[in-house]
Scaffold this motif. Sequence first.
Motif, PDB file in Angstrom:
ATOM      1  N   LEU A   1       0.825  -1.209   0.000  1.00 39.28           N
ATOM      2  CA  LEU A   1       0.000   0.000   0.000  1.00 39.28           C
ATOM      3  C   LEU A   1       0.861   1.261   0.000  1.00 39.28           C
ATOM      4  N   GLY A   2       2.016   1.202   0.675  1.00 42.66           N
ATOM      5  CA  GLY A   2       2.932   2.331   0.624  1.00 42.66           C
ATOM      6  C   GLY A   2       3.445   2.559  -0.788  1.00 42.66           C
ATOM      7  N   GLY A   3       3.746   1.465  -1.502  1.00 37.48           N
ATOM      8  CA  GLY A   3       4.216   1.591  -2.886  1.00 37.48           C
ATOM      9  C   GLY A   3       3.143   2.210  -3.768  1.00 37.48           C
ATOM     10  N   VAL A   4       1.893   1.783  -3.582  1.00 34.84           N
ATOM     11  CA  VAL A   4       0.803   2.359  -4.375  1.00 34.84           C
ATOM     12  C   VAL A   4       0.681   3.849  -4.097  1.00 34.84           C
ATOM     13  N   SER A   5       0.754   4.225  -2.815  1.00 37.94           N
ATOM     14  CA  SER A   5       0.595   5.649  -2.512  1.00 37.94           C
ATOM     15  C   SER A   5       1.760   6.454  -3.066  1.00 37.94           C
ATOM     16  N   SER A   6       2.976   5.889  -3.025  1.00 37.51           N
ATOM     17  CA  SER A   6       4.118   6.594  -3.624  1.00 37.51           C
ATOM     18  C   SER A   6       3.895   6.774  -5.113  1.00 37.51           C
ATOM     19  N   ALA A   7       3.331   5.737  -5.755  1.00 31.59           N
ATOM     20  CA  ALA A   7       3.084   5.831  -7.189  1.00 31.59           C
ATOM     21  C   ALA A   7       2.078   6.942  -7.476  1.00 31.59           C
TER      22      ALA A   7
END
Lengths: 506, 101
Positions: A169-175
Amino acid sequence: MEKYLLDYNWTVMAPELIIAGAAALLSIIDLLMKEKQDKRVLASLGFVAVLGALYFTVSRFGQQPYEILGDTYRIDDFGLVFKTLLLTGTALVLAVSLQEAKRKEITAQGEYYYLLLTALLGGMILTSSADLITLFVGLELLSISSYILAGIRKRRTDSNEAAWKYVVLGGVSSAFILYGMSFVYGLAGTTNLYTAQERMAEAMGNGMESFVYLSLFLMLFGFGFKVASAPFHMWVPDVYQGAPTPVTTFLAVVSKTAAFALMIRVILGGYLFLFNSRTAEGLELLTTALLVLAGLSMVIGNTVALRQFNNKRLMAYSSIAHAGYTLVPLATLGPMLFESTVYYLTAYLLMTLGAFTVIGIVERNAGTGDISAFAGLSRRSPLTAAAMTIFLISLSGIPVTAGFFGKFYILINAVATQHFWIAAIMLATTVVSYFYYFGIVRMMYFRPPVLEGKVKVPPASALVIAVAMIGTVVLGITPQWALEQLGEVNWAAALSPLNGGAPPAQ
Amino acid sequence: MPVSSYLALGAILFCVGLYGVLTKRNAVMVLFSIELMLNAANINLVAFSKYGLYANQTGQVFTLFTITVAAAEAAVGIAILFALYRNRSTAEADRFQSLKG
């Protein structure tokens, strides 16, 4: 005149350089140490480095803002205030973790200490960047270090799972944030936040509104994840529950504060033109979006917390609710935007740190993360129970504590700008929150203890609890003084470009 | 306008990535999908550095940074997945559900 490397005043970056140096040094010392050796000396080194950085940060207050590294990095009072909070939080977390590491809870001790420092460094870069590239790199440094920290107990499934959910989920938000930033760059042709603001204002006038809004809302989506506000809160309870308690404290306190600094900096630094544009449409849209985030966080955080029986899960929902409260000043653009946000974040830092420290002690003693671990704490350790009561009173926002005045100032912001419905939601959900906070108090005072004997409170944890308690009470007794101090800070400097920084040193 | 076709490619890639993160059961595919989302942003940046309102090289520099950061993130993601796989002997993301309340 050409400026050379040494023409810049590098001392402004002393805190960052100290932390970066300490993290590098710690990782080398860790390599040289034997596997089984006690690595608490690393924690002491890290602690000293954080205190040193704190000293340089505080001594920088009141001076002219300064830009360095090709104007990508700016040291202004806004950044300094947030850096002080981050450093204080990390110092206290480091003190608590000494105990945790002693108990062999965290096996990869060396990694634990220097990843805390790199995460802190990411947070510090985040708070004083004026450029999309440095903002993104700082954000990712903080996030990636936090992913590993959440999963640092690599033999435990819950820790692994927390880290997995966090990294996805952190990766998605960074994206999302990066995708939003790419549109900012497309409209402005620069990654400097303040130049981008001017050019986006032009683009806004040239019929590019949709792209401006697109960039803003994509980034808001990502910020929602990072500050843990509903409806982007899915990861929070799982990560808080699965991560080791000191790491949870770090995420709740340091990571969230850094994310708020990022959010305020990008919205006020990059999209300031929305506030003075002739059409109030853009501002209306932004305010509504932020208020919806805030309102949803308060409602979801406080109501779902009622059903929680795990301490850390309960605190996770409580932290979602607090993210909601903290969003209100930014959303309403009230008269005390910066002061009330920072006051609330300070209060939140102290009371959450204290509460998590007590939870850590109680959990360790009872061997369970359940709320029943608190049963009869008043008889087994009266002082700890009293301290926890103060933290809970402050978290629920009852008078003469820091939490009360924090909420009070936020409420003033909402009422002064005529946003009565958000004030109403805030009051109603605050009352709801009494039920679960006082559930813990009831456990401590009115339930017979399950286990016998005193609860041992390690000295470092006792110190942290004392600091947090004194801070909570003092901020609650002298809120006016604290607010005056915050009022003297030069907040406006965070809003305007410097055009190339100060002249070179002679 | 040539930029819109690049933007469309970026948007499609981003949506495919988001869809993958939300629906894929295999954990490795989830990580791949995140990479797709990050690369969608990279395509945007490079397209804007050529056809943006103020075309310049900064976008390409930004891309270099994001590629590096994305690599670090993928490495950490895979490492966490390894740890998880060792303990649970499965890479099905929807079976990682022991935390709830």
